[in-house]
Design a protein around this motif. Structure first.
Motif, PDB file in Angstrom:
ATOM      1  N   VAL A   1     -49.536   3.138  12.461  1.00  0.00           N
ATOM      2  CA  VAL A   1     -49.598   2.510  13.785  1.00  0.00           C
ATOM      3  C   VAL A   1     -50.657   1.408  13.798  1.00  0.00           C
ATOM      4  N   ARG A   2     -51.827   1.719  13.229  1.00  0.00           N
ATOM      5  CA  ARG A   2     -52.893   0.707  13.144  1.00  0.00           C
ATOM      6  C   ARG A   2     -52.428  -0.509  12.338  1.00  0.00           C
ATOM      7  N   ASP A   3     -51.743  -0.271  11.217  1.00  0.00           N
ATOM      8  CA  ASP A   3     -51.271  -1.374  10.376  1.00  0.00           C
ATOM      9  C   ASP A   3     -50.293  -2.280  11.116  1.00  0.00           C
ATOM     10  N   LEU A   4     -49.387  -1.679  11.863  1.00  0.00           N
ATOM     11  CA  LEU A   4     -48.416  -2.471  12.626  1.00  0.00           C
ATOM     12  C   LEU A   4     -49.118  -3.324  13.680  1.00  0.00           C
ATOM     13  N   PHE A   5     -50.104  -2.724  14.344  1.00  0.00           N
ATOM     14  CA  PHE A   5     -50.848  -3.441  15.381  1.00  0.00           C
ATOM     15  C   PHE A   5     -51.636  -4.602  14.770  1.00  0.00           C
ATOM     16  N   VAL A   6     -52.330  -4.341  13.676  1.00  0.00           N
ATOM     17  CA  VAL A   6     -53.128  -5.383  13.018  1.00  0.00           C
ATOM     18  C   VAL A   6     -52.229  -6.500  12.489  1.00  0.00           C
ATOM     19  N   PHE A   7     -51.063  -6.132  11.974  1.00  0.00           N
ATOM     20  CA  PHE A   7     -50.103  -7.136  11.491  1.00  0.00           C
ATOM     21  C   PHE A   7     -49.728  -8.098  12.617  1.00  0.00           C
ATOM     22  N   SER A   8     -49.492  -7.546  13.793  1.00  0.00           N
ATOM     23  CA  SER A   8     -49.162  -8.384  14.948  1.00  0.00           C
ATOM     24  C   SER A   8     -50.350  -9.240  15.376  1.00  0.00           C
ATOM     25  N   CYS A   9     -51.561  -8.698  15.241  1.00  0.00           N
ATOM     26  CA  CYS A   9     -52.779  -9.449  15.579  1.00  0.00           C
ATOM     27  C   CYS A   9     -52.937 -10.695  14.709  1.00  0.00           C
ATOM     28  N   TYR A  10     -52.454 -10.632  13.473  1.00  0.00           N
ATOM     29  CA  TYR A  10     -52.619 -11.756  12.540  1.00  0.00           C
ATOM     30  C   TYR A  10     -51.355 -12.599  12.347  1.00  0.00           C
ATOM     31  N   THR A  11     -50.285 -12.242  13.079  1.00  0.00           N
ATOM     32  CA  THR A  11     -49.061 -13.051  13.008  1.00  0.00           C
ATOM     33  C   THR A  11     -48.575 -13.489  14.386  1.00  0.00           C
ATOM     34  N   GLY A  12     -48.921 -12.726  15.412  1.00  0.00           N
ATOM     35  CA  GLY A  12     -48.446 -13.032  16.760  1.00  0.00           C
ATOM     36  C   GLY A  12     -47.013 -12.598  16.994  1.00  0.00           C
ATOM     37  N   ILE A  13     -46.422 -11.899  16.030  1.00  0.00           N
ATOM     38  CA  ILE A  13     -45.027 -11.468  16.153  1.00  0.00           C
ATOM     39  C   ILE A  13     -44.952 -10.230  17.041  1.00  0.00           C
ATOM     40  N   SER A  14     -44.004 -10.229  17.969  1.00  0.00           N
ATOM     41  CA  SER A  14     -43.877  -9.136  18.930  1.00  0.00           C
ATOM     42  C   SER A  14     -43.304  -7.880  18.287  1.00  0.00           C
ATOM     43  N   TYR A  15     -43.400  -6.775  19.002  1.00  0.00           N
ATOM     44  CA  TYR A  15     -42.930  -5.483  18.492  1.00  0.00           C
ATOM     45  C   TYR A  15     -41.475  -5.539  18.050  1.00  0.00           C
ATOM     46  N   VAL A  16     -40.608  -5.988  18.963  1.00  0.00           N
ATOM     47  CA  VAL A  16     -39.168  -5.955  18.677  1.00  0.00           C
ATOM     48  C   VAL A  16     -38.813  -6.807  17.465  1.00  0.00           C
ATOM     49  N   ASP A  17     -39.519  -7.912  17.280  1.00  0.00           N
ATOM     50  CA  ASP A  17     -39.241  -8.792  16.138  1.00  0.00           C
ATOM     51  C   ASP A  17     -39.799  -8.227  14.837  1.00  0.00           C
ATOM     52  N   ILE A  18     -40.921  -7.525  14.908  1.00  0.00           N
ATOM     53  CA  ILE A  18     -41.488  -6.885  13.715  1.00  0.00           C
ATOM     54  C   ILE A  18     -40.552  -5.789  13.211  1.00  0.00           C
ATOM     55  N   MET A  19     -39.979  -5.035  14.143  1.00  0.00           N
ATOM     56  CA  MET A  19     -39.100  -3.929  13.768  1.00  0.00           C
ATOM     57  C   MET A  19     -37.827  -4.403  13.061  1.00  0.00           C
ATOM     58  N   SER A  20     -37.461  -5.657  13.285  1.00  0.00           N
ATOM     59  CA  SER A  20     -36.220  -6.171  12.673  1.00  0.00           C
ATOM     60  C   SER A  20     -36.475  -6.952  11.380  1.00  0.00           C
ATOM     61  N   LEU A  21     -37.751  -7.056  10.968  1.00  0.00           N
ATOM     62  CA  LEU A  21     -38.078  -7.805   9.754  1.00  0.00           C
ATOM     63  C   LEU A  21     -37.622  -7.069   8.494  1.00  0.00           C
ATOM     64  N   THR A  22     -37.062  -7.835   7.555  1.00  0.00           N
ATOM     65  CA  THR A  22     -36.711  -7.305   6.236  1.00  0.00           C
ATOM     66  C   THR A  22     -37.303  -8.242   5.182  1.00  0.00           C
ATOM     67  N   THR A  23     -37.096  -7.923   3.926  1.00  0.00           N
ATOM     68  CA  THR A  23     -37.611  -8.784   2.846  1.00  0.00           C
ATOM     69  C   THR A  23     -36.972 -10.172   2.891  1.00  0.00           C
ATOM     70  N   ASP A  24     -35.812 -10.284   3.532  1.00  0.00           N
ATOM     71  CA  ASP A  24     -35.152 -11.598   3.663  1.00  0.00           C
ATOM     72  C   ASP A  24     -35.963 -12.544   4.538  1.00  0.00           C
ATOM     73  N   ASN A  25     -36.787 -11.981   5.413  1.00  0.00           N
ATOM     74  CA  ASN A  25     -37.613 -12.815   6.298  1.00  0.00           C
ATOM     75  C   ASN A  25     -38.894 -13.297   5.631  1.00  0.00           C
ATOM     76  N   LEU A  26     -39.177 -12.761   4.446  1.00  0.00           N
ATOM     77  CA  LEU A  26     -40.374 -13.163   3.700  1.00  0.00           C
ATOM     78  C   LEU A  26     -40.023 -14.323   2.782  1.00  0.00           C
ATOM     79  N   VAL A  27     -40.634 -15.480   3.026  1.00  0.00           N
ATOM     80  CA  VAL A  27     -40.280 -16.703   2.300  1.00  0.00           C
ATOM     81  C   VAL A  27     -41.496 -17.255   1.569  1.00  0.00           C
TER      82      VAL A  27
END
Length: 231
Positions: A61-87
């Motif tokens: 839970v902490r990791d997900l929150f911190v990830f959003s703190c350093y990307t600005g990506i919202s919850y719903v968009d983080i949950m849909s991320l896959t390796t295809d989104n990593l460029v």
């Protein structure tokens, strides 16, 4: 307010078409009350990052929150991320490319080290291997409940919600470190800077730093002017 705006348009149209005898909104004015949006300070964010959790659940839970703190990506968009989104870009930098579910706007975010380390942490994790997601998947309801536990363990007095991470990105991570609001707006996937200004808060230390820079510029100009007058 959005619901009322849309309803008002339909009611006004009905009045003009003489479907109703009078416009019930004719003397009504919409009033918007500004609210203070909470965010984590630099110290609070650092404490959260450095906290060692015995519970794997709270650690995720902490990791997900911190990830959003350093990307600005919202919850719903983080949950849909896959390796295809990593460029991987030509310059060697890692980016996240995705579309905001809310607005369908394309978002491209360069990954800071703090966010990239979290991705690497879950690269071969059993949880992400099963779901095929970039990061662990958890429901928003459970995430916000667990964040209360995280806040208690870390000693954060604020009511921690996942959306606060987006505010933290806009305020503490970017704007307070000199990132222009136009860039922050683009990173957040906003179509208007006015939307970004809702998240943005200029902190006192940022104002102090900016004024110190201005003071130095003015002093240097005065010195140059005095030197010319002496010459």
């Amino acid at each position: 307010m959005k619901h009322i705006q849309r309803l008002r348009k339909v009611v006004t149209l009905a009045y003009h078409l003489e479907w109703i005898d009078r416009d019930p909104f004719v003397k009504w004015k919409m009033k918007y009350d500004k609210t203070t949006r909470e965010f984590l300070s630099e110290l609070e964010l650092k404490k959260l990052e450095e906290k060692v959790f015995i519970s794997e659940r709270l650690d995720r839970v902490r990791d997900l929150f911190v990830f959003s703190c350093y990307t600005g990506i919202s919850y719903v968009d983080i949950m849909s991320l896959t390796t295809d989104n990593l460029v991987l870009y030509i310059n060697g930098g890692n980016w996240i490319e995705t579309k905001r579910q809310k607005t369908k706007a394309t978002v491209k975010v360069p990954l800071l080290d703090q966010a990239f380390r979290i991705i690497k942490k879950y690269e071969d994790h059993p949880i992400t291997a099963v779901t095929g997601s970039l990061l662990p998947v958890i429901t928003n309801e459970k995430l916000n409940v667990y964040l209360k536990e995280v806040a208690n363990f870390v000693g954060i007095q604020k009511k921690l919600t996942f959306h606060m991470a987006r505010h933290t990105f806009a305020t503490t991570v970017t704007l307070s470190n000199g990132v222009p609001i136009e860039t922050v707006s683009k990173l957040l996937g906003h179509s208007k800077i006015a939307t970004t200004q809702i998240y943005a808060r200029v902190l006192e230390h940022k104002i102090s730093n900016d004024m110190n820079i201005l003071q130095n510029i003015l002093r240097n100009k005065n010195k140059e002017s005095e030197s010319k007058n002496k010459a």
